[in-house]
Design a protein around this motif. Sequence first.
Motif, mmCIF file in Angstrom:
data_model
loop_
_atom_site.group_PDB
_atom_site.id
_atom_site.type_symbol
_atom_site.label_atom_id
_atom_site.label_comp_id
_atom_site.label_asym_id
_atom_site.label_seq_id
_atom_site.Cartn_x
_atom_site.Cartn_y
_atom_site.Cartn_z
ATOM 1 N N ASN A 60 42.895 -34.829 -32.424
ATOM 2 C CA ASN A 60 41.495 -35.143 -32.145
ATOM 3 C C ASN A 60 41.315 -36.341 -31.225
ATOM 4 O O ASN A 60 40.205 -36.581 -30.753
ATOM 5 C CB ASN A 60 40.695 -35.304 -33.431
ATOM 6 C CG ASN A 60 40.195 -33.974 -33.954
ATOM 7 O OD1 ASN A 60 40.147 -32.988 -33.222
ATOM 8 N ND2 ASN A 60 39.830 -33.930 -35.212
ATOM 9 N N GLY A 72 39.829 -35.148 -27.688
ATOM 10 C CA GLY A 72 38.392 -35.018 -27.473
ATOM 11 C C GLY A 72 37.734 -36.355 -27.178
ATOM 12 O O GLY A 72 36.879 -36.464 -26.295
ATOM 13 N N ARG A 73 38.134 -37.378 -27.899
ATOM 14 C CA ARG A 73 37.581 -38.717 -27.669
ATOM 15 C C ARG A 73 37.968 -39.222 -26.289
ATOM 16 O O ARG A 73 37.145 -39.749 -25.540
ATOM 17 C CB ARG A 73 38.089 -39.680 -28.746
ATOM 18 C CG ARG A 73 37.549 -41.089 -28.621
ATOM 19 C CD ARG A 73 37.925 -41.950 -29.820
ATOM 20 N NE ARG A 73 39.324 -41.901 -30.173
ATOM 21 C CZ ARG A 73 40.268 -42.657 -29.603
ATOM 22 N NH1 ARG A 73 39.955 -43.493 -28.632
ATOM 23 N NH2 ARG A 73 41.520 -42.573 -30.000
ATOM 24 N N GLN A 106 32.980 -33.852 -33.930
ATOM 25 C CA GLN A 106 34.345 -33.353 -33.844
ATOM 26 C C GLN A 106 34.756 -32.849 -35.223
ATOM 27 O O GLN A 106 34.607 -33.546 -36.228
ATOM 28 C CB GLN A 106 35.283 -34.458 -33.372
ATOM 29 C CG GLN A 106 36.602 -33.961 -32.892
ATOM 30 C CD GLN A 106 37.326 -35.015 -32.072
ATOM 31 O OE1 GLN A 106 37.275 -36.196 -32.381
ATOM 32 N NE2 GLN A 106 37.993 -34.579 -31.039
ATOM 33 N N THR A 150 41.641 -27.585 -32.219
ATOM 34 C CA THR A 150 40.616 -28.621 -32.235
ATOM 35 C C THR A 150 39.293 -27.997 -31.812
ATOM 36 O O THR A 150 39.275 -27.028 -31.039
ATOM 37 C CB THR A 150 40.980 -29.807 -31.312
ATOM 38 O OG1 THR A 150 41.141 -29.342 -29.959
ATOM 39 C CG2 THR A 150 42.265 -30.476 -31.760
ATOM 40 N N SER A 195 34.824 -29.061 -31.331
ATOM 41 C CA SER A 195 33.693 -29.986 -31.421
ATOM 42 C C SER A 195 32.408 -29.202 -31.213
ATOM 43 O O SER A 195 32.376 -28.245 -30.446
ATOM 44 C CB SER A 195 33.773 -31.064 -30.336
ATOM 45 O OG SER A 195 34.896 -31.871 -30.512
#
Length: 117
Positions: free
Chosen positions: A11, A14-15, A72, A84, A86
Amino acid sequence: MTNKNAASEPNDLGRFFIERANAGDVDGLVALYEPNAVLAFPPGNLATGHAEIRKVYEQFVAAAPVLLPGRQHPALVGDDLALTASTLTTGEVTVEVARRQPDGSWLWAVDQPSLEP
């Protein structure tokens, strides 16, 4: 400008994507992907490999979007693969497959960033 931080968990990708896109960091965005990754963006198009993914993100950041983090979802991890996802502030959903690299970091192998609910 590339942020050299590696994703220590799936994850993180994504950040890092939000941070790098908002900074206009094309190199940093491409660095989130494996060399032969597949990106389904814009919808209806496929970009395979760093060179094609770079072209997509050059156009994307040229539009200077301001991205907000959505929600997320917890990564689903099995061995060296992770799913993953979101939910974006627009209601669209992103879905990616990340793979653990030999150094323990994670990179996306497949990215579907725009699924409508």
